[in-house]
Design an enzyme around this catalytic site. Structure first.
Site, PDB file in Angstrom:
ATOM      1  N   SER A   1       0.942  -1.082   0.082  1.00 32.09           N
ATOM      2  CA  SER A   1       0.044   0.037   0.065  1.00 32.09           C
ATOM      3  C   SER A   1       0.968   1.261   0.006  1.00 32.09           C
ATOM      4  O   SER A   1       2.130   1.138   0.347  1.00 32.09           O
ATOM      5  CB  SER A   1      -0.906   0.124   1.247  1.00 32.09           C
ATOM      6  OG  SER A   1      -1.488   1.158   1.520  1.00 32.09           O
TER       7      SER A   1
ATOM      8  N   TYR B   1      -2.047  -0.853  10.697  1.00 36.08           N
ATOM      9  CA  TYR B   1      -2.221  -1.223   9.246  1.00 36.08           C
ATOM     10  C   TYR B   1      -0.940  -0.833   8.344  1.00 36.08           C
ATOM     11  O   TYR B   1      -0.402  -1.784   7.539  1.00 36.08           O
ATOM     12  CB  TYR B   1      -3.321  -0.262   8.539  1.00 36.08           C
ATOM     13  CG  TYR B   1      -3.618  -0.788   7.062  1.00 36.08           C
ATOM     14  CD1 TYR B   1      -3.952  -1.875   6.679  1.00 36.08           C
ATOM     15  CD2 TYR B   1      -3.270   0.350   5.994  1.00 36.08           C
ATOM     16  CE1 TYR B   1      -4.241  -1.962   5.105  1.00 36.08           C
ATOM     17  CE2 TYR B   1      -3.375   0.096   4.528  1.00 36.08           C
ATOM     18  CZ  TYR B   1      -3.858  -1.200   4.431  1.00 36.08           C
ATOM     19  OH  TYR B   1      -4.141  -1.257   3.014  1.00 36.08           O
TER      20      TYR B   1
END
Ligand code: NDP
Length: 253
Positions: free
Chosen positions: A149, A162
Site C-alpha cells: 500500500s 495497518y
C-alpha cells in the site's frame, strides 16, 4: 489480447472481491489458469464459472489463510488441481483504522494475521513450487507479487497498525527478493493509493466518513487499475524484475 501467461498457473488470495477479483480475471485473460483463494466460497465459485465460461481455467479454493495449515493446503490443492504454480499474488488484506490509544487489540491481531502472517504462510508453502516452475518451460521465471500500500511507504496518523503490516510486507519482500533472485523467482511489491473497493467498509461509518473527508472528492483507482499493474509486472521478460510500483489516483496528494 495476447496470452503471455499461457501454460502457467497463478494463485490469487482475496479473489472474492476488489483488487484480487480483478487481478484473477486479468491473469486468466492473459492465459494463466487461476486458483481463487478467499473465505467467501460463493463468490469464488461465481468467478470460477465466469472465467470458465469465457474459455479460461479457474479453481475455487476456499481457505482462511491466517491458518498455516489451511494456507499450505490451498497451495497444495492448486498444484494438484492445476498442475503447477508459477505466480503467487498475495493480495488478501484488512484495514481497520482509528486512534491507537484505546484501540481494540483484536482488530490489531486480525490485521497482522491476514496482512502479514497469512502472506508469509502462503509464500512459505509456495516457494518450492515457484522455484520448480522457474526452472521449467514455458517462461523459466516465476513471480510473487505482494500487494502492499501507499501505507507501506508513508506512515499516517490513525493508520498505525495497518501501516506496520504494510511496512512489514515491504521489508519481507525485499529480503526474499534477494534470496530468490538467482533462482529466477521475482518478488515484487505493489503499493496502491486509494482504490474503490470494500476495504474501508469494514470500519464504522464515522471512520469511513473521516477517510472520505480526508481524501476529498477525487477520482479513485478502480480494482482493474491495480490488476493492470500486476499484469504488467508478471509479463515482463525473464531478465526484467520490477521490484516495486507505487500507483496513485492522479488527484491523490
Ligand atoms: P477487499 O476488502 O475488497 O478485499 C480483501 C480480500 O481479502 C477479500 O477478497 C477477502 O476475502 C480477503 N481476505 C480477508 N481475510 C482473509 C482471510 N483470512 N483468508 C483469505 N482471504 C481473506 O479490499 P481490496 O481489494 O481493496 O484489498 C486487497 C488488498 O489491497 C489488501 O491487501 C489491501 O490492504 C490492499 N490495498 C487496498 C487499497 C484500497 O484503497 N482499497 C489501497 C492499498 C492497498 P474473504 O472475505 O472472502 O475471505
Amino acid at each position: 489480447m495476447t496470452r503471455r501467461l499461457e501454460g502457467t498457473v497463478a494463485l490469487v488470495t482475496g479473489a472474492s472481491s476488489g483488487i484480487g477479483h480483478a487481478t484473477a480475471r486479468e491473469l486468466a485473460r492473459e492465459g494463466a489458469s487461476v486458483a481463487l483463494v478467499g473465505r467467501r466460497e460463493d463468490r469464488l465459485t461465481d468467478l470460477a464459472a465466469e472465467i470458465s465460461n469465457t474459455g479460461g481455467t479457474a479453481l475455487a479454493v476456499p481457505a482462511d489463510i491466517t491458518d498455516a495449515q489451511a494456507a499450505a493446503e490451498a497451495i497444495e490443492r492448486t498444484v494438484e488441481g492445476l498442475g503447477r504454480l508459477d505466480t503467487l499474488v498475495n493480495n488478501a488484506g484488512l484495514m481497520l483504522l482509528g486512534p491507537t490509544p484505546g484501540a481494540d487489540l483484536n482488530d490489531w491481531r486480525r490485521m497482522i494475521d491476514i496482512n502479514l502472517t497469512g502472506l508469509m504462510y502462503t509464500t512459505h508453502a509456495a516457494i518450492p513450487h515457484l522455484i520448480k516452475a522457474a526452472a521449467e518451460e514455458p517462461r523459466q521465471v516465476a513471480d510473487i507479487v505482494n500487494i502492499s500500500s501507499l501505507n507501506g511507504r508513508n506512515a499516517y496518523a490513525f493508520f498505525a497498525v495497518y501501516t506496520a503490516t504494510k511496512f512489514g510486507v515491504t521489508g519481507f519482500s525485499e529480503a526474499l527478493r534477494q534470496e530468490l533472485a538467482k533462482q529466477h523467482v521475482r518478488v515484487s511489491v505493489v503499493e496502491p493509493g486509494s482504490v474503490d473497493t470494500e476495504l474501508r467498509t469494514h470500519n464504522p461509518d464515522v471512520i469511513q466518513q473521516q477517510i472520505d473527508a480526508a481524501l476529498g472528492d477525487i477520482d479513485r483507482l478502480q480494482s482493474q487499475d491495480v490488476a493492470d499493474t500486476v499484469g504488467y509486472i508478471v509479463t515482463r521478460p525473464r531478465h526484467v524484475a520490477v521490484a516495486e510500483l507505487l500507483v496513485r489516483p492522479t488527484e491523490q496528494a
